[in-house]
Design a protein around this motif. Structure first.
Motif, short mmCIF file in Angstrom:
data_model
loop_
_atom_site.label_atom_id
_atom_site.label_comp_id
_atom_site.label_asym_id
_atom_site.label_seq_id
_atom_site.Cartn_x
_atom_site.Cartn_y
_atom_site.Cartn_z
N ASP A 148 3.74 -5.78 -14.35
CA ASP A 148 4.70 -4.73 -14.01
C ASP A 148 6.08 -5.05 -14.58
O ASP A 148 6.96 -4.17 -14.64
CB ASP A 148 4.81 -4.58 -12.48
CG ASP A 148 5.07 -5.91 -11.79
OD1 ASP A 148 6.23 -6.22 -11.51
OD2 ASP A 148 4.08 -6.63 -11.53
N ARG A 184 2.26 -4.11 -7.64
CA ARG A 184 1.75 -2.73 -7.64
C ARG A 184 0.67 -2.54 -6.58
O ARG A 184 0.62 -1.53 -5.88
CB ARG A 184 1.19 -2.38 -9.02
CG ARG A 184 2.23 -2.09 -10.08
CD ARG A 184 1.56 -1.85 -11.42
NE ARG A 184 2.53 -1.70 -12.50
CZ ARG A 184 2.24 -1.80 -13.79
NH1 ARG A 184 0.97 -2.06 -14.15
NH2 ARG A 184 3.17 -1.63 -14.71
N LYS A 187 2.32 -2.55 -3.09
CA LYS A 187 3.07 -1.31 -2.88
C LYS A 187 2.11 -0.13 -2.74
O LYS A 187 2.31 0.76 -1.89
CB LYS A 187 4.03 -1.07 -4.03
CG LYS A 187 4.96 0.13 -3.84
CD LYS A 187 5.97 0.23 -4.97
CE LYS A 187 6.90 1.43 -4.73
NZ LYS A 187 7.91 1.55 -5.83
N GLY A 188 1.07 -0.09 -3.55
CA GLY A 188 0.11 1.00 -3.50
C GLY A 188 -0.60 1.07 -2.16
O GLY A 188 -0.85 2.17 -1.63
N LYS A 193 -0.70 4.77 -2.23
CA LYS A 193 -0.64 5.37 -3.56
C LYS A 193 -1.78 4.81 -4.40
O LYS A 193 -1.72 3.68 -4.91
CB LYS A 193 0.71 5.09 -4.22
CG LYS A 193 1.88 5.77 -3.50
CD LYS A 193 3.19 5.50 -4.21
CE LYS A 193 4.35 6.22 -3.54
NZ LYS A 193 5.66 5.96 -4.21
N LEU A 196 -1.14 3.52 -8.08
CA LEU A 196 -0.57 2.18 -8.19
C LEU A 196 -1.65 1.12 -7.98
O LEU A 196 -1.67 0.09 -8.67
CB LEU A 196 0.55 1.99 -7.16
CG LEU A 196 1.94 2.50 -7.54
CD1 LEU A 196 2.92 2.26 -6.40
CD2 LEU A 196 2.44 1.82 -8.81
N ARG A 199 -3.68 0.98 -11.13
CA ARG A 199 -2.93 0.38 -12.24
C ARG A 199 -2.69 -1.12 -12.05
O ARG A 199 -2.41 -1.84 -13.00
CB ARG A 199 -1.59 1.09 -12.41
CG ARG A 199 -1.68 2.50 -12.96
CD ARG A 199 -0.29 3.05 -13.23
NE ARG A 199 0.41 2.26 -14.26
CZ ARG A 199 1.72 2.08 -14.28
NH1 ARG A 199 2.49 2.63 -13.35
NH2 ARG A 199 2.28 1.38 -15.24
N SER A 200 -2.84 -1.58 -10.80
CA SER A 200 -2.62 -3.00 -10.53
C SER A 200 -3.74 -3.88 -11.10
O SER A 200 -3.55 -5.06 -11.36
CB SER A 200 -2.53 -3.25 -9.02
OG SER A 200 -3.81 -3.12 -8.40
#
Length: 284
Positions: A148, A184, A187-188, A193, A196, A199-200
Motif C-alpha cells: 500500500d 488494507r 481497514k477493509g 469494505k 480493500l 486488494r490486500s
C-alpha cells in the motif's frame, strides 16, 4: 522410571520430546514467519489471525519480538521470530525455528526494493547448510509486505521480478511470491469494505498457505516422526554418555576404596608389628 529418566536427561530434553510428540498427535501445522526487523512480520501475522487490534503479535517501532512467539489459530501454529538484523543471536533463533517449521513465510517490505545483503546472506546459509534446500523453497511463501506504500503497480511487479531472480540465482528454482497489505486487510474488515480486503491479497495468502499444508501433509508428518526419532537417538547417546561417565566415576571410586583398604591393611600390619616389638622390649 521418571526418577531414572531425570537422572540422565535434563528437563529441556524431556520437554523437547513432549512438544514434538504433541505436535505429531494434534496435527497442528507450524507456520514460521521470518524476515528483517521492522519489515511487517507482526502486522501480517495479526492480519492472518484476525487480530485487528494488533495485540497478539506486537507491531511497533521498537523491537518487541526478542524470542520466538507462538499463537494457535485453527489448525495452524503461527510463529513469529526476531528480526534477522536485530541482535547478534537472533539469526540463530530464526534458523533453529525454521529447522522445526513445516511451512515458512519470508516477509520482505517493498519499501526497500529487492532483497538486501542480510537477507541474501540468510538464504545462502539455508542453501549451504540445508539437507534439501529445494524443499525449503517449496515450503516457503515469500511475502512482499506494505504494498500500500507504493502507488505504481509496475514498481511492485519489478520488485517481485528482481526478488524472483535473486532467489533463482541461489536455489535455481522459482519461488512463490505474494504481495500483501496488512493495513488494507485490517481497514477493509473494520470498515466492511470488500474491495480493500480483496486488494490486500491476505485471503490469497491464506489460500496459498492452506494449499501448501494440503500438499505437504504426508511429508510433514514423516518429517516430524523423523525429527522425533533423531531426538530419541540423540537422547539415547546423551544418556549413555552420562551412564558411562557415572560408571567411570564409580570405577574410580572403587579403585580408590580398594587402594585405601590396601593401605589400611599395610598400616594395621605395621602398627601390629610395632606394638609387638614394644611389648617384647617391655618384657625384656
Amino acid at each position: 522410571m521418571s526418577i531414572l529418566i531425570n537422572k540422565y536427561l535434563s528437563l529441556e530434553d524431556i520437554e523437547n520430546v513432549n512438544v514434538l510428540k504433541k505436535s505429531i498427535s494434534n496435527q497442528l501445522v507450524n507456520v514460521t514467519c521470518m524476515g528483517l526487523y521492522n519489515h511487517g512480520k507482526s502486522s501480517l501475522l495479526n492480519a492472518l489471525i484476525k487480530d485487528f487490534d494488533d495485540k497478539t503479535f506486537k507491531a511497533a517501532d521498537i523491537r518487541e519480538t526478542v524470542t520466538n512467539k507462538l499463537f494457535e489459530y485453527g489448525n495452524i501454529n503461527y510463529i513469529d521470530t526476531p528480526g534477522l538484523n536485530a541482535e547478534e543471536y537472533d539469526d540463530k533463533r530464526v534458523y533453529d525455528a525454521v529447522k522445526e517449521s513445516d511451512i515458512n513465510l519470508f516477509v520482505h517490505t517493498v519499501t526497500t526494493g529487492a532483497f538486501v545483503e542480510k537477507e541474501i546472506e540468510f538464504l545462502h546459509k539455508i542453501k549451504n547448510n540445508w539437507e534439501n534446500p529445494e524443499d525449503f523453497i517449496n515450503r516457503t511463501i515469500f511475502v512482499l509486505s506494505r504494498v500500500d506504500k507504493i502507488e505504481n503497480e509496475k514498481d511492485i511487479d519489478s520488485t517481485i521480478e528482481e526478488m524472483n531472480n535473486q532467489i533463482n540465482r541461489i536455489f535455481n528454482i522459482n519461488p512463490l511470491i505474494i504481495s500483501v497489505s496488512a493495513i488494507r486487510y485490517k481497514k477493509g474488515n473494520i470498515e466492511n469494505k470488500n474491495l480493500l480486503i480483496k486488494r490486500s491479497n491476505v485471503e490469497l495468502l491464506e489460500n496459498a498457505i492452506n494449499e501448501l499444508i494440503e500438499k505437504f501433509k504426508t511429508s510433514i508428518l514423516e518429517t516430524r516422526n523423523k525429527r522425533l526419532q533423531n531426538i530419541y537417538d540423540e537422547l539415547i547417546k546423551k544418556s549413555n554418555s552420562k551412564f558411562q561417565k557415572k560408571k567411570l566415576e564409580l570405577s574410580k571410586q572403587r579403585n580408590l576404596q580398594e587402594e585405601f583398604l590396601r593401605n589400611l591393611y599395610v598400616d594395621v600390619a605395621q602398627i601390629e608389628d610395632t606394638l609387638k616389638n614394644m611389648y617384647k622390649r617391655l618384657g625384656e
